[in-house]
Motif scaffolding. Structure first.
Motif, PDB file in Angstrom:
ATOM      1  N   GLY A   1       0.806  -1.218   0.000  1.00 59.20           N
ATOM      2  CA  GLY A   1       0.000   0.000   0.000  1.00 59.20           C
ATOM      3  C   GLY A   1       0.838   1.265   0.000  1.00 59.20           C
TER       4      GLY A   1
ATOM      5  N   ARG B   1       0.206   2.960  -3.706  1.00 57.52           N
ATOM      6  CA  ARG B   1      -0.906   3.919  -3.649  1.00 57.52           C
ATOM      7  C   ARG B   1      -0.425   5.333  -3.928  1.00 57.52           C
TER       8      ARG B   1
ATOM      9  N   ASN C   1      -2.807   8.000  -3.231  1.00 53.56           N
ATOM     10  CA  ASN C   1      -3.570   8.830  -2.319  1.00 53.56           C
ATOM     11  C   ASN C   1      -2.884   8.835  -0.955  1.00 53.56           C
TER      12      ASN C   1
ATOM     13  N   LEU D   1      -4.598   6.787   1.861  1.00 52.01           N
ATOM     14  CA  LEU D   1      -4.379   5.347   1.755  1.00 52.01           C
ATOM     15  C   LEU D   1      -2.957   4.962   2.159  1.00 52.01           C
TER      16      LEU D   1
ATOM     17  N   SER E   1      -1.990   2.386   5.155  1.00 55.43           N
ATOM     18  CA  SER E   1      -1.023   1.299   4.966  1.00 55.43           C
ATOM     19  C   SER E   1       0.051   1.312   6.047  1.00 55.43           C
TER      20      SER E   1
END
Length: 144
Positions: free
Chosen positions: A20, A24, A26, A29, A33
Motif C-alpha cells: 500500500g 498507492r 492517495n 491510503l 497502509s
C-alpha cells in the motif's frame, strides 16, 4: 496456540502495508497502509509476549506505546494531508512536487543571464555560453 499463526498473519499484514505504501497515490491510503504495518508489529509483540510467558508483559506494554505513537502519527499526518488538500484540491502524492529540488537555471528566460542583465547588453562574445547563478548548469539549446 502455535506461534506460527499470528506470525504468518503479521507477515501478511505487513506485506499488504508495504504494498500500500509503495503502490498507492492517495496520501490517506498511504497513512492507512502505515497503520497496517504498525498493527502487524503490535500483533508480533503480543504474540511473542504470550509465547515467552513474560511475567512483566513487556510486549503488551510496548504495544501500548506503539498504539500511542501510531495515534499521534495518524493525527499529524491527517492534518498535513488536509492542509495540502485545501491548498491544492488533491491529496495525490505524485502531484506534491513543491518540495522537490529544481534547477533555477532552467526557469531563466533565454534572454537573461545569471547577472541580471539581458543577453544583448553583455560585454562577452555572443559565442560564449551564459552562466547560470550559483554555478548551476544551464540548458544548452540545440541549433538545427
Amino acid at each position: 496456540m502455535h506461534l506460527a499463526y499470528p506470525a504468518v498473519l503479521a507477515v501478511l499484514l505487513f506485506c499488504v502495508g508495504v504494498y500500500g505504501v509503495l503502490a498507492r497515490r492517495n496520501a490517506i491510503l498511504v497513512l492507512i497502509s502505515v497503520e497496517l504495518m504498525l498493527n502487524a508489529v503490535n500483533l508480533n509483540l503480543v504474540a511473542f509476549d504470550v509465547w515467552l510467558r513474560d511475567s512483566l508483559h513487556a510486549g503488551q506494554a510496548l504495544t501500548l506505546f506503539t498504539i500511542a505513537i501510531a495515534a499521534a502519527e495518524i493525527g499529524i499526518g491527517l492534518a498535513i494531508v488536509l492542509a495540502v488538500y485545501r491548498n491544492r484540491g488533491s491529496s495525490d502524492v505524485d502531484r506534491l512536487r513543491d518540495t522537490a529540488e529544481t534547477d533555477d537555471a532552467e526557469a531563466l528566460p533565454d534572454e537573461w543571464t545569471g547577472d541580471g542583465e539581458p543577453a544583448d547588453t553583455r560585454t562577452s562574445s555572443p559565442d560564449e555560453p551564459a552562466t547560470a547563478p550559483a554555478g548551476k548548469a544551464r540548458k544548452t539549446e540545440a541549433t538545427a
